[in-house]
Each structure stands twice: as structure tokens, then as C-alpha cells.
Design a protein around this motif. Structure first.
Motif, PDB file in Angstrom:
ATOM      1  N   VAL A   1       0.871  -1.184   0.000  1.00 32.00           N
ATOM      2  CA  VAL A   1       0.000   0.000   0.000  1.00 32.00           C
ATOM      3  C   VAL A   1       0.903   1.228   0.000  1.00 32.00           C
ATOM      4  O   VAL A   1       1.736   1.382   0.895  1.00 32.00           O
ATOM      5  CB  VAL A   1      -0.929  -0.003   1.227  1.00 32.00           C
TER       6      VAL A   1
ATOM      7  N   ASP B   1      -8.725  -7.407  -0.409  1.00 33.05           N
ATOM      8  CA  ASP B   1      -8.227  -6.647   0.740  1.00 33.05           C
ATOM      9  C   ASP B   1      -7.228  -5.581   0.306  1.00 33.05           C
ATOM     10  O   ASP B   1      -7.226  -4.458   0.847  1.00 33.05           O
ATOM     11  CB  ASP B   1      -7.574  -7.582   1.753  1.00 33.05           C
TER      12      ASP B   1
ATOM     13  N   ARG C   1      -9.097  -2.695  -1.413  1.00 32.37           N
ATOM     14  CA  ARG C   1      -9.788  -1.881  -0.403  1.00 32.37           C
ATOM     15  C   ARG C   1      -8.803  -1.041   0.403  1.00 32.37           C
ATOM     16  O   ARG C   1      -9.088   0.113   0.749  1.00 32.37           O
ATOM     17  CB  ARG C   1     -10.599  -2.782   0.515  1.00 32.37           C
ATOM     18  N   ALA C   2      -7.639  -1.603   0.712  1.00 31.76           N
ATOM     19  CA  ALA C   2      -6.647  -0.869   1.507  1.00 31.76           C
ATOM     20  C   ALA C   2      -6.097   0.330   0.740  1.00 31.76           C
ATOM     21  O   ALA C   2      -5.857   1.395   1.327  1.00 31.76           O
ATOM     22  CB  ALA C   2      -5.509  -1.799   1.906  1.00 31.76           C
TER      23      ALA C   2
END
Length: 206
Positions: free
Chosen positions: A133, A157, A160-161
Motif C-alpha cells: 500500500v 483486501d 480496499r486498503a
């Protein structure tokens, strides 16, 4: 800036100032390299770094610059390239490429983890084979969706992060046509409107 997908994890970015490619591998269309001034490689695996095509590129266009982690020497040998690492920024084609991340995702504990860097270009993020990220705003995420090192829930995930308003899937050459339909359906259900597939050879303006 125009973004064109050339198969698997390879994209080409064309700006008013020039063009460059990211991760032209063995599953990618070599046309991605036509006329580019630079090539950025996230890591040494052949689906991201096609050594013979890069050699042909430098024979035809010796002024082209290649960038990537130091471990590329294991596959490129004496082929000239510029080593980059997390925190670097490279000016190219009238824009800036920021280098983010350090390591490939774990494939299996019995296998070594190779270096992997991601590239952030004017808000467009290509993570290579990692789920890093960036820690800064991303407006277009190129998200890996199928690999021996991941499961689909990890892709969800990660997407979304990062929280990008637009998500284009990459790293999908191992999927059959039916597999792509299934993956796209699941990701559309879980991610919604941000998830937008680019067909191989197609381009979008970002």
C-alpha cells in the motif's frame, strides 16, 4: 496520459512528452516497447522481465533506459540498466515515476523472497508482484488478480486498503476465459464501480 494494457502485467504509458513501459514479460505483446524511451521492471521473474525482448530493444534503440531493482542482474547479465529502490524518483516522458516497496509477495515459505519494487506515476500505481500500500493517494490502481502467490480475497483486501477510485486488473495471464469471467464477477460484486477491466491491447485515458 494514455494507459494501454499489453497483456498480463505489462502496461504502456504515453504522455505528451513520450512513452514508457512497465513489466514487459513473456506473456506480453512486445509492441509495448515500440518507441519507448524507458522501461521499468518491478522484479526479475520472466512474466515481468522478458530478457530477449529487452536485448532486442537495446539493439534497435540503444538510447532506451531500463530501470529496476539490483537483482535484475541475475537475468539481464551484462545488459545495462539503472538500479532503483524505494524512495527514488525518476523523471521520464515529462512526468515522474516514484519507486515504492521492496519485496515480492511470499510464494511459499520454502522459496526465497526476491526484491520487488512498485511504480507510482501521476497517481497510477503498478505494484508488481506485491501488495504494498503506497501510503499516498492513488487514483488508478493496477491490481494483480491471479498468481501462484495470491488468493482472490487478498486482492480484494489490497484493493480496499489502497482505496483508489479506479481499479484495473492486471497479472491475469494464467486465467482461462471462464476464469476471467469468474474473477471479474467476484471483484465487481465486492469492489463495485471502481473495478474496470481493460482488454489486452485496449487503452484508457487517465
Amino acid at each position: 496520459m494514455r494507459l494501454t494494457k499489453f497483456g498480463h502485467a505489462c502496461v504502456r504509458l504515453d504522455t505528451d512528452g513520450g512513452a514508457f513501459a512497465i513489466d514487459p514479460g513473456v506473456f506480453s505483446d512486445p509492441a509495448a516497447l515500440d518507441g519507448v524511451e524507458a522501461v521499468f521492471i518491478t522484479h526479475q521473474h520472466p512474466d515481468h522481465c522478458n530478457d530477449p525482448e529487452l536485448r532486442r530493444l537495446l539493439e534497435d534503440q540503444p538510447e532506451t533506459r531500463i530501470y529496476g531493482p539490483a537483482s535484475l542482474t541475475e537475468v539481464l547479465g551484462g545488459l545495462p540498466f539503472t538500479v532503483v529502490g524505494a524512495g527514488d524518483a525518476i523523471a521520464v516522458a515529462g512526468t515522474e515515476v516514484k519507486v515504492i516497496g521492496r519485496h515480492h509477495a511470499v510464494i511459499h515459505p520454502d522459496l526465497p523472497v526476491v526484491p520487488n519494487v512498485g511504480y507510482l506515476v501521476d497517481g497510477v500505481f503498478h505494484p508488481g508482484d506485491a501488495l504494498t500500500v503506497p501510503g499516498e493517494p492513488v487514483r488508478v490502481l493496477l491490481a494483480p488478480v491471479a498468481a501462484p502467490w495470491m488468493k482472490l480475497s487478498e486482492a480484494v483486501d489490497f484493493i480496499r486498503a489502497v482505496g483508489a477510485p479506479v481499479v484495473h486488473p492486471i497479472h491475469d495471464a494464467i486465467l482461462s476465459k471462464d476464469g476471467i469471467v469468474i474473477v471479474d464477477r467476484v471483484l465487481t460484486d465486492l469492489i463495485g464501480d471502481p473495478f474496470q477491466r481493460i482488454a489486452d491491447g485496449a487503452a484508457v485515458t487517465v
